[in-house]
Design a protein around this motif. Structure first.
Motif, PDB file in Angstrom:
ATOM      1  N   ALA A   1       0.843  -1.200   0.000  1.00 20.36           N
ATOM      2  CA  ALA A   1       0.000   0.000   0.000  1.00 20.36           C
ATOM      3  C   ALA A   1       0.877   1.249   0.000  1.00 20.36           C
ATOM      4  CB  ALA A   1      -0.927  -0.021   1.208  1.00 20.36           C
ATOM      5  N   GLY A   2       1.923   1.243   0.866  1.00 17.63           N
ATOM      6  CA  GLY A   2       2.792   2.410   0.953  1.00 17.63           C
ATOM      7  C   GLY A   2       3.525   2.663  -0.357  1.00 17.63           C
ATOM      8  N   LEU A   3       4.074   1.579  -0.943  1.00 18.43           N
ATOM      9  CA  LEU A   3       4.804   1.724  -2.206  1.00 18.43           C
ATOM     10  C   LEU A   3       3.885   2.247  -3.306  1.00 18.43           C
ATOM     11  CD1 LEU A   3       7.108  -1.423  -2.527  1.00 18.43           C
ATOM     12  CD2 LEU A   3       7.790   0.973  -2.595  1.00 18.43           C
ATOM     13  N   THR A   4       2.650   1.737  -3.325  1.00 18.69           N
ATOM     14  CA  THR A   4       1.706   2.179  -4.348  1.00 18.69           C
ATOM     15  C   THR A   4       1.461   3.674  -4.237  1.00 18.69           C
ATOM     16  OG1 THR A   4       0.612   0.043  -4.225  1.00 18.69           O
ATOM     17  CG2 THR A   4      -0.616   1.819  -5.263  1.00 18.69           C
ATOM     18  N   ILE A   5       1.152   4.124  -3.012  1.00 16.13           N
ATOM     19  CA  ILE A   5       0.834   5.540  -2.824  1.00 16.13           C
ATOM     20  C   ILE A   5       2.042   6.394  -3.175  1.00 16.13           C
ATOM     21  CG2 ILE A   5       0.221   7.266  -1.074  1.00 16.13           C
ATOM     22  CD1 ILE A   5      -1.378   4.980   0.292  1.00 16.13           C
ATOM     23  N   LEU A   6       3.239   5.936  -2.742  1.00 17.11           N
ATOM     24  CA  LEU A   6       4.450   6.701  -3.008  1.00 17.11           C
ATOM     25  C   LEU A   6       4.706   6.818  -4.509  1.00 17.11           C
ATOM     26  CD1 LEU A   6       6.870   7.956  -1.398  1.00 17.11           C
ATOM     27  CD2 LEU A   6       8.120   5.876  -2.017  1.00 17.11           C
ATOM     28  N   MET A   7       4.685   5.656  -5.198  1.00 16.43           N
ATOM     29  CA  MET A   7       5.083   5.678  -6.612  1.00 16.43           C
ATOM     30  C   MET A   7       4.037   6.385  -7.466  1.00 16.43           C
ATOM     31  SD  MET A   7       7.260   2.418  -7.704  1.00 16.43           S
ATOM     32  CE  MET A   7       6.598   0.995  -6.930  1.00 16.43           C
ATOM     33  N   ILE A   8       2.745   6.111  -7.220  1.00 15.67           N
ATOM     34  CA  ILE A   8       1.724   6.780  -8.038  1.00 15.67           C
ATOM     35  C   ILE A   8       1.686   8.263  -7.684  1.00 15.67           C
ATOM     36  CG2 ILE A   8      -0.756   6.922  -8.543  1.00 15.67           C
ATOM     37  CD1 ILE A   8      -0.923   4.035  -8.618  1.00 15.67           C
ATOM     38  N   GLY A   9       1.936   8.585  -6.397  1.00 13.34           N
ATOM     39  CA  GLY A   9       1.951   9.993  -6.001  1.00 13.34           C
ATOM     40  C   GLY A   9       3.063  10.753  -6.710  1.00 13.34           C
ATOM     41  N   VAL A  10       4.325  10.248  -6.561  1.00 14.00           N
ATOM     42  CA  VAL A  10       5.451  10.943  -7.177  1.00 14.00           C
ATOM     43  C   VAL A  10       5.347  10.890  -8.702  1.00 14.00           C
ATOM     44  CG1 VAL A  10       7.949  10.946  -7.427  1.00 14.00           C
ATOM     45  CG2 VAL A  10       6.928  10.494  -5.195  1.00 14.00           C
ATOM     46  N   GLY A  11       5.065   9.683  -9.237  1.00 17.26           N
ATOM     47  CA  GLY A  11       4.958   9.522 -10.685  1.00 17.26           C
ATOM     48  C   GLY A  11       3.852  10.385 -11.250  1.00 17.26           C
ATOM     49  N   GLY A  12       2.713  10.430 -10.551  1.00 19.40           N
ATOM     50  CA  GLY A  12       1.591  11.232 -11.023  1.00 19.40           C
ATOM     51  C   GLY A  12       1.929  12.708 -11.036  1.00 19.40           C
ATOM     52  N   TYR A  13       2.631  13.159  -9.980  1.00 17.71           N
ATOM     53  CA  TYR A  13       3.024  14.574  -9.936  1.00 17.71           C
ATOM     54  C   TYR A  13       3.971  14.915 -11.081  1.00 17.71           C
ATOM     55  CZ  TYR A  13       5.507  18.775  -8.624  1.00 17.71           C
ATOM     56  OH  TYR A  13       6.073  20.010  -8.663  1.00 17.71           O
ATOM     57  N   LEU A  14       4.998  14.046 -11.262  1.00 15.23           N
ATOM     58  CA  LEU A  14       5.957  14.285 -12.344  1.00 15.23           C
ATOM     59  C   LEU A  14       5.254  14.261 -13.690  1.00 15.23           C
ATOM     60  CD1 LEU A  14       9.067  12.153 -11.323  1.00 15.23           C
ATOM     61  CD2 LEU A  14       8.823  14.636 -11.271  1.00 15.23           C
ATOM     62  N   ALA A  15       4.348  13.284 -13.848  1.00 21.48           N
ATOM     63  CA  ALA A  15       3.700  13.112 -15.146  1.00 21.48           C
ATOM     64  C   ALA A  15       2.805  14.295 -15.477  1.00 21.48           C
ATOM     65  CB  ALA A  15       2.882  11.816 -15.146  1.00 21.48           C
ATOM     66  N   LEU A  16       2.072  14.779 -14.474  1.00 22.66           N
ATOM     67  CA  LEU A  16       1.072  15.801 -14.774  1.00 22.66           C
ATOM     68  C   LEU A  16       1.654  17.212 -14.734  1.00 22.66           C
ATOM     69  CD1 LEU A  16      -2.069  14.415 -12.927  1.00 22.66           C
ATOM     70  CD2 LEU A  16      -1.458  14.253 -15.320  1.00 22.66           C
ATOM     71  N   PHE A  17       2.633  17.463 -13.844  1.00 25.37           N
ATOM     72  CA  PHE A  17       3.082  18.845 -13.658  1.00 25.37           C
ATOM     73  C   PHE A  17       4.528  19.073 -14.041  1.00 25.37           C
ATOM     74  CE2 PHE A  17      -0.268  18.061 -10.507  1.00 25.37           C
ATOM     75  CZ  PHE A  17      -1.196  18.979 -10.963  1.00 25.37           C
ATOM     76  N   ASN A  18       5.359  18.025 -13.913  1.00 27.05           N
ATOM     77  CA  ASN A  18       6.785  18.270 -13.982  1.00 27.05           C
ATOM     78  C   ASN A  18       7.468  17.496 -15.108  1.00 27.05           C
ATOM     79  OD1 ASN A  18       9.050  19.538 -13.240  1.00 27.05           O
ATOM     80  ND2 ASN A  18       9.293  18.534 -11.261  1.00 27.05           N
ATOM     81  N   SER A  19       6.767  17.285 -16.206  1.00 28.12           N
ATOM     82  CA  SER A  19       7.418  16.674 -17.367  1.00 28.12           C
ATOM     83  C   SER A  19       7.066  17.532 -18.573  1.00 28.12           C
ATOM     84  CB  SER A  19       6.936  15.240 -17.557  1.00 28.12           C
ATOM     85  OG  SER A  19       5.586  15.229 -17.941  1.00 28.12           O
ATOM     86  N   PRO A  20       7.957  17.526 -19.574  1.00 29.55           N
ATOM     87  CA  PRO A  20       7.725  18.425 -20.711  1.00 29.55           C
ATOM     88  C   PRO A  20       6.579  17.929 -21.583  1.00 29.55           C
ATOM     89  CG  PRO A  20       9.600  17.002 -21.125  1.00 29.55           C
ATOM     90  CD  PRO A  20       9.169  16.725 -19.717  1.00 29.55           C
ATOM     91  N   PRO A  21       5.796  18.839 -22.167  1.00 30.43           N
ATOM     92  CA  PRO A  21       4.813  18.419 -23.165  1.00 30.43           C
ATOM     93  C   PRO A  21       5.536  17.947 -24.417  1.00 30.43           C
ATOM     94  CG  PRO A  21       4.855  20.816 -22.986  1.00 30.43           C
ATOM     95  CD  PRO A  21       5.752  20.293 -21.911  1.00 30.43           C
ATOM     96  N   ASP A  22       4.903  17.034 -25.137  1.00 29.51           N
ATOM     97  CA  ASP A  22       5.510  16.494 -26.339  1.00 29.51           C
ATOM     98  C   ASP A  22       5.548  17.539 -27.443  1.00 29.51           C
ATOM     99  OD1 ASP A  22       6.326  13.760 -27.577  1.00 29.51           O
ATOM    100  OD2 ASP A  22       5.039  14.718 -29.072  1.00 29.51           O
ATOM    101  N   TYR A  23       6.591  17.480 -28.314  1.00 34.71           N
ATOM    102  CA  TYR A  23       6.701  18.520 -29.337  1.00 34.71           C
ATOM    103  C   TYR A  23       5.624  18.392 -30.404  1.00 34.71           C
ATOM    104  CZ  TYR A  23       8.700  15.526 -32.949  1.00 34.71           C
ATOM    105  OH  TYR A  23       8.889  14.580 -33.908  1.00 34.71           O
ATOM    106  N   GLN A  24       5.063  17.144 -30.538  1.00 35.60           N
ATOM    107  CA  GLN A  24       4.004  16.960 -31.518  1.00 35.60           C
ATOM    108  C   GLN A  24       2.632  16.884 -30.855  1.00 35.60           C
ATOM    109  OE1 GLN A  24       5.052  13.491 -33.772  1.00 35.60           O
ATOM    110  NE2 GLN A  24       5.033  14.617 -35.685  1.00 35.60           N
ATOM    111  N   GLN A  25       2.563  16.117 -29.755  1.00 39.78           N
ATOM    112  CA  GLN A  25       1.249  15.843 -29.172  1.00 39.78           C
ATOM    113  C   GLN A  25       0.818  16.910 -28.180  1.00 39.78           C
ATOM    114  OE1 GLN A  25       1.523  11.977 -27.403  1.00 39.78           O
ATOM    115  NE2 GLN A  25       2.602  11.144 -29.158  1.00 39.78           N
TER     116      GLN A  25
END
Lengths: 221, 240
Positions: free
Chosen positions: B23-47
């Motif tokens: 449970a802890g690993l899930t919350i940690l990884m989806i939390g950090v991954g979700g934050y990076l994915a939604l706010f802290n990663s570059p938008p694609d040059y085409q998409q």
């Protein structure tokens, strides 16, 4: 080999004496195809474009409808149990029953198919391929379907369940069967889809009897 | 090893330890991954920004296939060694896998509309994943179709094993056929073709989805074991 022949002859004899069963399957096949011109309109070009797919889908559904009789009657009157106890391996019994079932319900479909192709205004280039593809495809459908028919013995709502289990597994046969006919109509070589159909038949022939037999053994436990 | 876990009590004890970690690993990884994915990663040059759908789509599609593999292996183990916990695992995996498959199809459609201009195309990858979804449904229907649950487990196990032929087809569909769906870009002979800023959040999300599956699988299996125990106790009381 004796057991194989005995069961084949018995099933054929049973089917011939109550001939209605196999006729019903062909009649369903014809009616299902005839519904399409009525549904989408009699425009010859549209019908010709749709013909291979419609005929294959109707053949698929006819095979599906015929499957519940493959083991059900023998399961209910106990003869399946005797076959399982007999000297012939259950896999051989399954093969013999599927072959008999195909001769009785599959061959009439193949004979009826060219007539339906004429009704659907299919280009004449596709006729030979239609028969060839059905000859390779329907035994594969029967083998795959036998697996499902064995698994649902004794289940509640068996018929609907059988459709849910088996139709997804029928899709590859449908794709390559239609592909072969459309290639021939379009003037392309139909060798590749036909070889793939043959591969599907060979694979089903090698693997499905084992699965079906183990499904039947569980039903008889 | 197999016999060791056939004991439900031992299984309960082990999963009792593992559950909070999962449970802890899930919350940690989806939390950090979700934050990076939604706010802290570059938008694609085409998409553009729609590329962020990929961070849910790819992990769900992976999990759809991973769950089916788990399902087929547990079904085979249950069928061959009559392993009670494996049967339980197979039954508990199916609905989770079906949900992941549905999520992959849904996010794919949402991404396809702005990118390909259509919700759905009949290309090999999409069709084979749709078949996978039907196989999950068929498995669940067959599993619950018999009055005797043991018979349902065995019959559906055979179906699960037969249906496994679809998994390699899904994996290779983008290579065998000329599809609209893009080919693999992470597991390749010449290394991933995604830039690190996008790869890391994706890997985190995949990790998070996997531990989520482990977490839910354990929860479901424990719940079924406990339900079985409660049923047995009620029967015992009724007999008294």
């Amino acid at each position: 080999m004796n057991g194989f022949r005995a069961i084949l002859v018995r099933d054929l004899r049973l089917a011939l004496r109550q001939g209605m069963d196999s006729i019903m399957v062909v009649v369903f096949f014809v009616i299902a195809v005839v519904l399409f011109p009525l549904g989408v309109g009699p425009e010859p070009n549209i019908l010709a474009r749709m013909a291979p797919g419609v005929i294959w889908v109707a053949a698929l559904l006819s095979v599906l409808l015929s499957l519940d009789r493959l083991f059900q009657a023998d399961f209910e009157d106990g003869s399946l149990e005797l076959m399982a106890l007999g000297p012939a391996p259950l896999e051989i019994v399954v093969l013999a029953k599927v072959l008999a079932h195909w001769l009785v319900t599959g061959l009439p479909l193949i004979i009826a198919a060219p007539v339906l192709a004429v009704l659907m205004n299919m280009p004449a280039d596709g006729f030979a391929l239609l028969i060839l593809a059905l000859l390779l495809g329907t035994p594969a459908l029967n083998l795959i379907g036998a697996l499902g028919a064995g698994l649902i013995l004794g289940a509640r709502r068996g018929g609907v369940l059988l459709a849910l289990l088996i139709l997804p597994l029928f899709i590859p046969v449908l794709i390559f069967g239609v592909g072969a006919i459309e290639a021939a109509i379009g003037g392309f070589p139909a060798r590749a889809p036909l070889l793939l159909l043959g591969a599907l038949l060979a694979g089903a022939l090698a693997l499905c009897p084992w699965g079906t037999a183990s499904g039947l053994r569980q039903a008889l436990e | 090893m197999l016999n060791y876990f056939a004991n439900p009590r031992r299984f309960m004890k082990l999963t009792g330890y593992l559950l909070p970690w999962m449970a802890g690993l899930t919350i940690l990884m989806i939390g950090v991954g979700g934050y990076l994915a939604l706010f802290n990663s570059p938008p694609d040059y085409q998409q553009g920004e729609t590329v962020r759908i990929m961070y849910v789509h790819v992990p769900s599609a992976w999990m759809a296939m991973f769950c089916y593999t788990t399902l087929a292996i547990s079904a085979a183990v249950g069928l061959i060694w009559k392993h009670p916990v494996a049967d339980l695992a197979a039954r508990a995996t199916a609905p989770v896998g079906a949900c992941f498959t549905f999520l992959a199809l849904l996010t794919g459609a949402l991404w396809g509309k702005p990118m390909w201009g259509t919700w759905w195309v009949w290309d090999a990858r999409l069709t084979s994943v749709l078949i996978l979804f039907f196989l999950y449904l068929g498995y669940m229907a067959l599993n619950s179709a018999f009055d005797d649950p043991g018979r349902g487990a065995k019959a559906s196990a055979i179906l699960a094993i037969v249906g496994f032929v679809n998994v390699p087809i899904i994996k290779s569909s983008v290579d065998w056929w000329n599809t609209l769906h893009q080919p693999a870009s992470i597991i390749r002979m010449d290394g991933p073709t995604i830039h690190g800023d996008m790869l890391w959040p994706l890997l985190l999300m995949i990790g998070g989805f996997s531990t989520y599956f482990g977490w839910v699988l354990m929860l479901r299996m424990r719940a079924e074991l406990i339900a079985g125990r409660a049923r047995a106790r009620r029967q015992l009381q009724a007999e008294r």
